[in-house]
Design a protein around this motif. Structure first.
Motif, PDB file in Angstrom:
ATOM      1  N   LEU A 146       0.824  -1.208   0.000  1.00 38.53           N
ATOM      2  CA  LEU A 146       0.000   0.000   0.000  1.00 38.53           C
ATOM      3  C   LEU A 146       0.859   1.258   0.000  1.00 38.53           C
ATOM      4  N   LYS A 147       1.914   1.270   0.794  1.00 37.85           N
ATOM      5  CA  LYS A 147       2.792   2.454   0.833  1.00 37.85           C
ATOM      6  C   LYS A 147       3.426   2.716  -0.529  1.00 37.85           C
ATOM      7  N   ILE A 148       3.867   1.661  -1.180  1.00 39.72           N
ATOM      8  CA  ILE A 148       4.453   1.817  -2.515  1.00 39.72           C
ATOM      9  C   ILE A 148       3.385   2.284  -3.500  1.00 39.72           C
ATOM     10  N   GLY A 149       2.175   1.744  -3.354  1.00 38.53           N
ATOM     11  CA  GLY A 149       1.074   2.160  -4.212  1.00 38.53           C
ATOM     12  C   GLY A 149       0.704   3.618  -4.012  1.00 38.53           C
ATOM     13  N   PHE A 150       0.708   4.077  -2.763  1.00 42.72           N
ATOM     14  CA  PHE A 150       0.411   5.493  -2.486  1.00 42.72           C
ATOM     15  C   PHE A 150       1.444   6.397  -3.159  1.00 42.72           C
ATOM     16  N   GLN A 151       2.709   6.031  -3.042  1.00 41.31           N
ATOM     17  CA  GLN A 151       3.777   6.832  -3.629  1.00 41.31           C
ATOM     18  C   GLN A 151       3.637   6.904  -5.152  1.00 41.31           C
ATOM     19  N   GLU A 152       3.278   5.757  -5.748  1.00 44.65           N
ATOM     20  CA  GLU A 152       3.126   5.726  -7.205  1.00 44.65           C
ATOM     21  C   GLU A 152       1.927   6.559  -7.644  1.00 44.65           C
ATOM     22  N   LYS A 164       2.846  10.150  -7.707  1.00 44.13           N
ATOM     23  CA  LYS A 164       3.672  10.459  -8.866  1.00 44.13           C
ATOM     24  C   LYS A 164       2.823  10.616 -10.128  1.00 44.13           C
ATOM     25  N   LEU A 165       1.730   9.860 -10.183  1.00 48.19           N
ATOM     26  CA  LEU A 165       0.847   9.914 -11.347  1.00 48.19           C
ATOM     27  C   LEU A 165      -0.122  11.097 -11.286  1.00 48.19           C
ATOM     28  N   GLY A 166      -0.062  11.865 -10.171  1.00 45.32           N
ATOM     29  CA  GLY A 166      -0.876  13.070 -10.068  1.00 45.32           C
ATOM     30  C   GLY A 166      -2.216  12.900  -9.374  1.00 45.32           C
ATOM     31  N   TYR A 167      -2.412  11.786  -8.686  1.00 43.27           N
ATOM     32  CA  TYR A 167      -3.687  11.554  -7.992  1.00 43.27           C
ATOM     33  C   TYR A 167      -3.655  12.162  -6.592  1.00 43.27           C
ATOM     34  N   ASP A 168      -4.807  12.641  -6.144  1.00 44.45           N
ATOM     35  CA  ASP A 168      -4.957  13.180  -4.788  1.00 44.45           C
ATOM     36  C   ASP A 168      -5.612  12.186  -3.835  1.00 44.45           C
ATOM     37  N   PHE A 169      -6.370  11.255  -4.397  1.00 43.04           N
ATOM     38  CA  PHE A 169      -7.066  10.259  -3.584  1.00 43.04           C
ATOM     39  C   PHE A 169      -6.877   8.871  -4.194  1.00 43.04           C
ATOM     40  N   ALA A 170      -6.916   7.865  -3.328  1.00 46.40           N
ATOM     41  CA  ALA A 170      -6.847   6.478  -3.795  1.00 46.40           C
ATOM     42  C   ALA A 170      -7.884   5.659  -3.045  1.00 46.40           C
TER      43      ALA A 170
END
Length: 389
Positions: free
Chosen positions: A69-75, A78-84
């Protein structure tokens, strides 16, 4: 999804039996997807090869859901998302619930909010161990943050990525989902539940939660958080509240303005002063909050008055405690501002101090409790008289 700059984040590990169905369901809702393959050893790689338009991260080794999840948040950042919105790959979540999170976020006053899916834990296919674990987790989250939730363990969530990025997060496995919501709440993020559907089809669902080791890790984490709550978060929030409102307004709203009875307020004052004047240095916060909770007293009042032992007042508290002990025992007065702590550590006069401390604390708490009860009762009578004309 585009307007809110939101993506779907799917951490996956050895869920080949359900992964394709989850991906198809999510793709029917949005193309903003990030999948983190947490070192899967089954057919996950072959399945993901059929989805070239899905943004994918492949980790060489399995290190746990929290790490993924932490790696996913970082990615996602980087892709410009504010929410996941995180959704598990084991098939228990329904992709058609994604709009539920988005609609709630659009209507929310603050965008600094973290939504957790709230499952119906009473439906027939929910395992008993999951229901118990959820109740256990809900209680500790309430104790640590003051917020009561109906579900703290559901992996179907919406995270505010910019706020999560500010947190220091350590845990790599399932306990991460507890760590992140507690620390988010401590930092000022609003944590709320959103009703979602759930499916526990044991014929196809593969869970990697190990009841023994993972429950133990969560328990250790909650133990640490309880101490942090009692010795840092509660005092920090208390002083922030006073600073924000001002002493006069805080006393008026949180103490005098409380709807509790004069008796309950007076007992809370007495408890706070007794603990604050007692010789349990370092344990005052833990004791006063624990006893206030146990005896169902007013915790803000008890905690406020326990702070009579703030550093500037400690020399006076020690002096009066020792003087009381000398008066009771008739032993020599060894008080000297320059060497009192050395004498206490060397056990010289320790008995006098302990006796005096408990006696002084008892006397002050009883007198203050009685004065508080009388004063608060009279104030209530005046309020009633004014209200009745």
């Amino acid at each position: 999804m585009q307007q809110l700059k939101c993506c779907i984040l799917i951490p996956t590990y050895n869920n080949a039996g359900t992964l394709a169905r989850v991906l198809d369901g999510v793709l029917a809702v949005t193309k903003n997807n990030v999948v983190v393959n947490d070192g899967a050893t089954d057919a996950t790689m072959e399945i993901l090869a059929n989805y070239p338009l899905v943004h994918q991260i492949h980790l060489p080794n399995n290190k746990g859901k929290g790490n993924a999840l932490k790696i996913g948040f970082q990615e996602a950042l980087k892709l410009g998302y504010d929410f996941a919105i995180t959704i598990d790959s084991d098939g228990q979540h329904f992709p058609e619930d994604i709009p539920v999170f988005l609609e709630a976020l659009q209507q929310e006053e603050t965008k600094n909010v973290l939504y957790i899916g709230s499952r119906n834990m009473k439906q027939h296919d929910v395992p008993g161990s999951s229901s118990f674990g959820n109740k256990f987790s809900n209680f500790w989250f309430w104790f640590e943050t003051g917020t009561w939730l109906s579900d703290t363990q559901c992996g179907y969530r919406l995270y505010p990525l910019r706020e999560i990025e500010k947190l220091t997060l350590y845990t790599p496995k399932f306990e991460f989902e507890i760590e992140v919501i507690v620390k988010a709440a401590w930092s000022g993020t609003l944590v709320k539940n959103i009703p979602v559907k759930i499916s526990y089809d044991e014929a196809e669902r593969v869970s990697h939660f190990r009841k023994g080791p993972d429950f133990a890790r969560i328990s250790v984490l909650n133990t640490v958080f309880v101490f942090v709550t009692l010795f840092y978060i509660k005092p920090r929030d208390f002083f922030r509240k006073i600073k924000k409102k001002g002493v006069a307004k805080f006393l008026s709203e949180n103490i005098l303005g409380s709807k509790d009875s004069p008796r309950k307020k007076a007992l809370s004052i007495a408890l706070g002063l007794f603990i604050g004047l007692s010789p349990f240095w370092g344990l005052h916060t833990l004791l006063v909050l624990g006893l206030a909770f146990l005896f169902k007293l007013n915790k803000p009042i008890a905690f406020a008055f326990s702070n009579i032992s703030l550093p500037p007042f400690i020399p006076f508290v020690l002096y009066l405690s020792v003087q009381t002990g000398v008066w009771i025992t008739g032993e020599e007065n060894f008080f000297n501002p320059e060497n009192i702590m050395d004498n206490l550590v060397a056990l010289k006069g320790l008995k006098t101090y302990l006796i005096g401390s408990f006696a002084f604390a008892t006397l002050v708490s009883i007198l203050s409790g009685l004065i508080g009860y009388f004063t608060l009762t009279q104030m209530d009578k005046r309020k009633i008289a004014v209200k009745n004309g």
